[in-house]
Motif scaffolding. Sequence first.
Motif, PDB file in Angstrom:
ATOM      1  N   ILE A  96      94.753  23.817   2.336  1.00  0.00           N
ATOM      2  CA  ILE A  96      93.479  23.597   3.019  1.00  0.00           C
ATOM      3  C   ILE A  96      92.788  24.948   3.152  1.00  0.00           C
ATOM      4  O   ILE A  96      93.406  25.928   3.589  1.00  0.00           O
ATOM      5  CB  ILE A  96      93.664  22.978   4.415  1.00  0.00           C
ATOM      6  CG1 ILE A  96      94.346  21.613   4.311  1.00  0.00           C
ATOM      7  CG2 ILE A  96      92.315  22.851   5.132  1.00  0.00           C
ATOM      8  CD1 ILE A  96      94.689  21.009   5.665  1.00  0.00           C
TER       9      ILE A  96
ATOM     10  N   ILE B 219      89.575  26.782   5.026  1.00  0.00           N
ATOM     11  CA  ILE B 219      88.634  26.607   6.142  1.00  0.00           C
ATOM     12  C   ILE B 219      87.753  27.849   6.217  1.00  0.00           C
ATOM     13  O   ILE B 219      88.255  28.978   6.243  1.00  0.00           O
ATOM     14  CB  ILE B 219      89.382  26.433   7.479  1.00  0.00           C
ATOM     15  CG1 ILE B 219      90.378  25.282   7.396  1.00  0.00           C
ATOM     16  CG2 ILE B 219      88.388  26.223   8.627  1.00  0.00           C
ATOM     17  CD1 ILE B 219      91.364  25.244   8.548  1.00  0.00           C
TER      18      ILE B 219
ATOM     19  N   THR C  56      91.499  17.193   8.553  1.00  0.00           N
ATOM     20  CA  THR C  56      90.320  17.765   7.903  1.00  0.00           C
ATOM     21  C   THR C  56      89.040  17.086   8.372  1.00  0.00           C
ATOM     22  O   THR C  56      87.995  17.722   8.424  1.00  0.00           O
ATOM     23  CB  THR C  56      90.433  17.718   6.369  1.00  0.00           C
ATOM     24  OG1 THR C  56      90.633  16.364   5.948  1.00  0.00           O
ATOM     25  CG2 THR C  56      91.565  18.596   5.872  1.00  0.00           C
TER      26      THR C  56
ATOM     27  N   GLY D 188      86.030  19.221   9.826  1.00  0.00           N
ATOM     28  CA  GLY D 188      84.744  19.133   9.139  1.00  0.00           C
ATOM     29  C   GLY D 188      83.585  18.738  10.029  1.00  0.00           C
ATOM     30  O   GLY D 188      82.430  18.985   9.694  1.00  0.00           O
TER      31      GLY D 188
ATOM     32  N   VAL E 165      85.377  22.778   5.172  1.00  0.00           N
ATOM     33  CA  VAL E 165      86.788  22.529   4.879  1.00  0.00           C
ATOM     34  C   VAL E 165      86.922  21.919   3.488  1.00  0.00           C
ATOM     35  O   VAL E 165      86.164  21.011   3.117  1.00  0.00           O
ATOM     36  CB  VAL E 165      87.399  21.546   5.902  1.00  0.00           C
ATOM     37  CG1 VAL E 165      88.870  21.314   5.639  1.00  0.00           C
ATOM     38  CG2 VAL E 165      87.185  22.026   7.325  1.00  0.00           C
ATOM     39  N   LYS E 166      87.906  22.421   2.738  1.00  0.00           N
ATOM     40  CA  LYS E 166      88.254  21.843   1.434  1.00  0.00           C
ATOM     41  C   LYS E 166      89.762  21.709   1.401  1.00  0.00           C
ATOM     42  O   LYS E 166      90.487  22.548   1.926  1.00  0.00           O
ATOM     43  CB  LYS E 166      87.806  22.734   0.277  1.00  0.00           C
ATOM     44  CG  LYS E 166      86.312  22.918   0.176  1.00  0.00           C
ATOM     45  CD  LYS E 166      85.633  21.627  -0.174  1.00  0.00           C
ATOM     46  CE  LYS E 166      84.116  21.842  -0.233  1.00  0.00           C
ATOM     47  NZ  LYS E 166      83.398  20.623  -0.432  1.00  0.00           N
ATOM     48  N   SER E 167      90.254  20.631   0.771  1.00  0.00           N
ATOM     49  CA  SER E 167      91.697  20.422   0.723  1.00  0.00           C
ATOM     50  C   SER E 167      92.126  19.940  -0.653  1.00  0.00           C
ATOM     51  O   SER E 167      91.321  19.402  -1.426  1.00  0.00           O
ATOM     52  CB  SER E 167      92.120  19.404   1.776  1.00  0.00           C
ATOM     53  OG  SER E 167      91.507  18.156   1.548  1.00  0.00           O
TER      54      SER E 167
END
Length: 80
Positions: A8, A10, A64, A68, A75-77
């Motif tokens: 993840i 952030i 997430t 978000g 946020v990217k996961s």
Amino acid sequence: MDKRLGIIGIFIQDRNESAPAVNKILGENSDIVVGRMGIPFREKEVNCISLIIEATTDELGAMTGKLGMLNGVKVKSLLA
């Protein structure tokens, strides 16, 4: 549901406003966090946190999703 490894990313734009809420959410989900690294990128006025997690897709989505929704947080996961 099986747990999988994931990453993840952030990005926090306003540390004073959003960081306490981010840390609270991460603390509430500490059971799925394997590792954490935080880097203040002062030149771009952004703070970066990278997490290694072991979680189900539901656990990942719940955390997430909360992150978000915070103001100034991206946020990217990715699950392996």
